[in-house]
Write a protein that holds these residues in place. Structure first.
Motif, PDB file in Angstrom:
ATOM      1  N   GLU A  85     -16.183 -78.041  -9.802  1.00  0.00           N
ATOM      2  CA  GLU A  85     -14.877 -77.705 -10.380  1.00  0.00           C
ATOM      3  C   GLU A  85     -14.509 -76.258 -10.098  1.00  0.00           C
ATOM      4  OE1 GLU A  85     -12.598 -79.815 -11.796  1.00  0.00           O
ATOM      5  OE2 GLU A  85     -14.026 -81.255 -10.975  1.00  0.00           O
ATOM      6  N   PHE A  86     -15.497 -75.366 -10.099  1.00  0.00           N
ATOM      7  CA  PHE A  86     -15.246 -73.965  -9.763  1.00  0.00           C
ATOM      8  C   PHE A  86     -15.128 -73.771  -8.249  1.00  0.00           C
ATOM      9  CE2 PHE A  86     -17.606 -72.306 -13.779  1.00  0.00           C
ATOM     10  CZ  PHE A  86     -16.581 -72.782 -14.576  1.00  0.00           C
ATOM     11  N   TYR A  87     -15.775 -74.647  -7.476  1.00  0.00           N
ATOM     12  CA  TYR A  87     -15.777 -74.488  -6.020  1.00  0.00           C
ATOM     13  C   TYR A  87     -14.497 -75.032  -5.387  1.00  0.00           C
ATOM     14  CZ  TYR A  87     -17.861 -74.122  -1.358  1.00  0.00           C
ATOM     15  OH  TYR A  87     -18.132 -73.772  -0.060  1.00  0.00           O
ATOM     16  N   ILE A  88     -13.843 -75.978  -6.037  1.00  0.00           N
ATOM     17  CA  ILE A  88     -12.610 -76.547  -5.495  1.00  0.00           C
ATOM     18  C   ILE A  88     -11.543 -75.487  -5.245  1.00  0.00           C
ATOM     19  CG2 ILE A  88     -10.647 -78.036  -6.101  1.00  0.00           C
ATOM     20  CD1 ILE A  88     -12.704 -80.038  -7.233  1.00  0.00           C
ATOM     21  N   PRO A 135     -17.035 -75.503 -18.197  1.00  0.00           N
ATOM     22  CA  PRO A 135     -17.398 -75.860 -16.821  1.00  0.00           C
ATOM     23  C   PRO A 135     -16.369 -76.703 -16.085  1.00  0.00           C
ATOM     24  CG  PRO A 135     -18.657 -77.159 -18.391  1.00  0.00           C
ATOM     25  CD  PRO A 135     -17.937 -76.121 -19.184  1.00  0.00           C
ATOM     26  N   ALA A 136     -15.390 -77.256 -16.817  1.00  0.00           N
ATOM     27  CA  ALA A 136     -14.364 -78.076 -16.158  1.00  0.00           C
ATOM     28  C   ALA A 136     -13.026 -77.350 -16.061  1.00  0.00           C
ATOM     29  CB  ALA A 136     -14.185 -79.395 -16.910  1.00  0.00           C
ATOM     30  N   ASP A 137     -13.015 -76.033 -16.341  1.00  0.00           N
ATOM     31  CA  ASP A 137     -11.780 -75.253 -16.288  1.00  0.00           C
ATOM     32  C   ASP A 137     -11.787 -74.360 -15.050  1.00  0.00           C
ATOM     33  OD1 ASP A 137      -9.526 -73.758 -16.658  1.00  0.00           O
ATOM     34  OD2 ASP A 137     -10.272 -72.633 -18.388  1.00  0.00           O
ATOM     35  N   PRO A 138     -11.068 -74.744 -13.987  1.00  0.00           N
ATOM     36  CA  PRO A 138     -11.099 -73.976 -12.741  1.00  0.00           C
ATOM     37  C   PRO A 138     -10.085 -72.837 -12.691  1.00  0.00           C
ATOM     38  CG  PRO A 138      -9.818 -75.951 -12.407  1.00  0.00           C
ATOM     39  CD  PRO A 138     -10.270 -75.982 -13.848  1.00  0.00           C
ATOM     40  N   ALA A 139      -9.281 -72.655 -13.744  1.00  0.00           N
ATOM     41  CA  ALA A 139      -8.179 -71.697 -13.679  1.00  0.00           C
ATOM     42  C   ALA A 139      -8.636 -70.267 -13.381  1.00  0.00           C
ATOM     43  CB  ALA A 139      -7.361 -71.745 -14.973  1.00  0.00           C
ATOM     44  N   PRO A 140      -9.681 -69.740 -14.032  1.00  0.00           N
ATOM     45  CA  PRO A 140     -10.102 -68.372 -13.706  1.00  0.00           C
ATOM     46  C   PRO A 140     -10.555 -68.212 -12.256  1.00  0.00           C
ATOM     47  CG  PRO A 140     -11.020 -69.045 -15.815  1.00  0.00           C
ATOM     48  CD  PRO A 140     -10.446 -70.274 -15.193  1.00  0.00           C
ATOM     49  N   MET A 146      -9.553 -66.368  -6.568  1.00  0.00           N
ATOM     50  CA  MET A 146      -9.440 -66.645  -5.140  1.00  0.00           C
ATOM     51  C   MET A 146      -8.037 -66.351  -4.622  1.00  0.00           C
ATOM     52  SD  MET A 146     -12.493 -67.219  -4.400  1.00  0.00           S
ATOM     53  CE  MET A 146     -12.135 -67.416  -2.656  1.00  0.00           C
ATOM     54  N   ARG A 147      -7.023 -66.469  -5.458  1.00  0.00           N
ATOM     55  CA  ARG A 147      -5.670 -66.079  -5.050  1.00  0.00           C
ATOM     56  C   ARG A 147      -5.617 -64.575  -4.791  1.00  0.00           C
ATOM     57  NH1 ARG A 147      -1.544 -69.843  -5.942  1.00  0.00           N
ATOM     58  NH2 ARG A 147      -2.253 -71.758  -6.985  1.00  0.00           N
ATOM     59  N   ARG A 148      -6.319 -63.811  -5.620  1.00  0.00           N
ATOM     60  CA  ARG A 148      -6.349 -62.364  -5.420  1.00  0.00           C
ATOM     61  C   ARG A 148      -7.159 -62.003  -4.178  1.00  0.00           C
ATOM     62  NH1 ARG A 148      -8.091 -60.011 -11.210  1.00  0.00           N
ATOM     63  NH2 ARG A 148      -7.457 -58.021 -10.272  1.00  0.00           N
ATOM     64  N   ALA A 149      -8.243 -62.745  -3.938  1.00  0.00           N
ATOM     65  CA  ALA A 149      -9.087 -62.468  -2.777  1.00  0.00           C
ATOM     66  C   ALA A 149      -8.413 -62.858  -1.470  1.00  0.00           C
ATOM     67  CB  ALA A 149     -10.422 -63.204  -2.912  1.00  0.00           C
ATOM     68  N   ALA A 150      -7.408 -63.718  -1.528  1.00  0.00           N
ATOM     69  CA  ALA A 150      -6.750 -64.212  -0.316  1.00  0.00           C
ATOM     70  C   ALA A 150      -5.749 -63.215   0.257  1.00  0.00           C
ATOM     71  CB  ALA A 150      -6.054 -65.538  -0.608  1.00  0.00           C
ATOM     72  N   VAL A 151      -5.833 -61.959  -0.150  1.00  0.00           N
ATOM     73  CA  VAL A 151      -4.930 -60.933   0.368  1.00  0.00           C
ATOM     74  C   VAL A 151      -5.175 -60.649   1.846  1.00  0.00           C
ATOM     75  CG1 VAL A 151      -6.447 -59.016  -0.292  1.00  0.00           C
ATOM     76  CG2 VAL A 151      -3.976 -58.642  -0.139  1.00  0.00           C
TER      77      VAL A 151
END
Length: 310
Positions: A137-140, A95-100, A105-110
């Motif tokens: 942590e996931f929302y950041i 729950p504290a790992d935001p990397a995935p 979101m980087r892919r969605a930012a196309v």
């Protein structure tokens, strides 16, 4: 809002049962006439449950075409909320790992339509006060993706900037913001003044059904009750609002071993020390007031966090 909660509850149930989303179009049916839902890949059958989770952590969105904005026009948003919620369930063991989520979101930012759509899904699953899967942590990464995008003007950036500022408060592993509380007698104290191996902050409101349920679950937990009795755990029940008459009527329902207090002048909310958009909320702190659990409504998560530390 209730509809979102029901969707997320169904998604959690499906994830627990190990079933998968159903395609919206069968063979022989005109797919173009039906709402569309993304179907994530099936992990290789020989993998262990942990291996399946790791596979999906990496490959869940591999089959989704982030350039296909026409998909959004025909998307079944209820189904996509479920699909997104199931993805969050995959990530929930860390729950504290935001990397995935950052990668997604980087892919969605196309494009702006795609970023807006995934931000909407994330808001419903990760930020809605009633979502059982809310997680700062996931929302950041979602908020950072919005603020890094070139498509929003200064007014559209106000909300994500505020949400990011609040999400950055009291993160897991960091020392919590200190605050002053006031008792019914008028005496007071501070969070950092509480000396115990653990402190459980229970943010609550009188007349709130979920607050009552959490109060009963904490009080009936053999583990937590024993820790309270031995002085290893202090419970600070905090009322963050202004109607003190209602709070005073409710005081007698709190266990006598708890510290039952309120935030005089609503200073915590006014200064943005904690995000109280979701009530009730549980925070667990260690002896040094480092955050172990943030903004939870799951008593078992509190017990597990303590158990992991031995």
């Amino acid at each position: 809002m209730r509809r979102i909660v029901l969707i997320l509850a169904a998604a959690c149930c499906l994830a627990a049962c190990g079933s998968r989303p159903v395609r919206t179009a069968d063979a022989g049916t005109e797919a173009a006439d039906l709402p569309r839902v993304y179907l994530p890949p099936e992990p290789p059958a020989q993998l262990t449950p942990e291996g399946r989770r790791d596979y999906l952590r990496l490959h869940y969105w591999d089959g989704f075409d982030f350039a296909d904005t026409l998909f959004l026009a025909r998307a079944d948003t209820s189904g996509m909320l479920e699909t997104f919620a199931r993805y969050v369930m995959v990530l929930s063991d860390r729950p504290a790992d935001p990397a995935p989520m950052d990668s997604l979101m980087r892919r969605a930012a196309v494009s702006r339509p795609m970023l807006d759509y995934f931000s909407m899904l994330a808001d419903g699953v990760l930020h809605d006060p009633n979502s059982p899967l809310r997680n700062d942590e996931f929302y950041i990464p979602v908020l950072r993706a919005q603020l890094a995008a070139p498509w929003y003007d200064e007014y559209e950036r106000i909300a994500p900037e505020y949400d990011l500022r609040m999400a950055m408060q009291n993160r897991v592993g960091q020392r919590a913001n200190d605050f002053r509380y006031t008792l019914a007698s008028g005496a007071g104290g501070t969070l950092y003044g509480l000396e115990a191996e653990y402190v459980l902050l229970f943010v609550n409101n009188p007349g709130c059904p979920m607050c009552r349920r959490l109060r009963e679950e904490i009080a009936s937990s053999p583990m937590l009750s024993e820790m309270i009795e031995r002085g290893r755990l202090r419970v600070l029940a905090l009322y963050p609002d202004e109607d003190l008459a209602a709070w005073r009527e409710y005081c007698e329902r709190m266990p006598a071993s708890w510290i039952n207090a309120y935030d005089r002048g609503c200073v915590i909310r006014e200064q943005g020390l904690y995000d109280f958009h979701a009530i009730p909320a549980l925070y667990l702190f260690d002896r040094d007031k480092r955050v172990l659990v943030k903004d939870s409504t799951d008593v078992s998560a509190i017990e597990e966090a303590i158990d992991r530390r031995g």
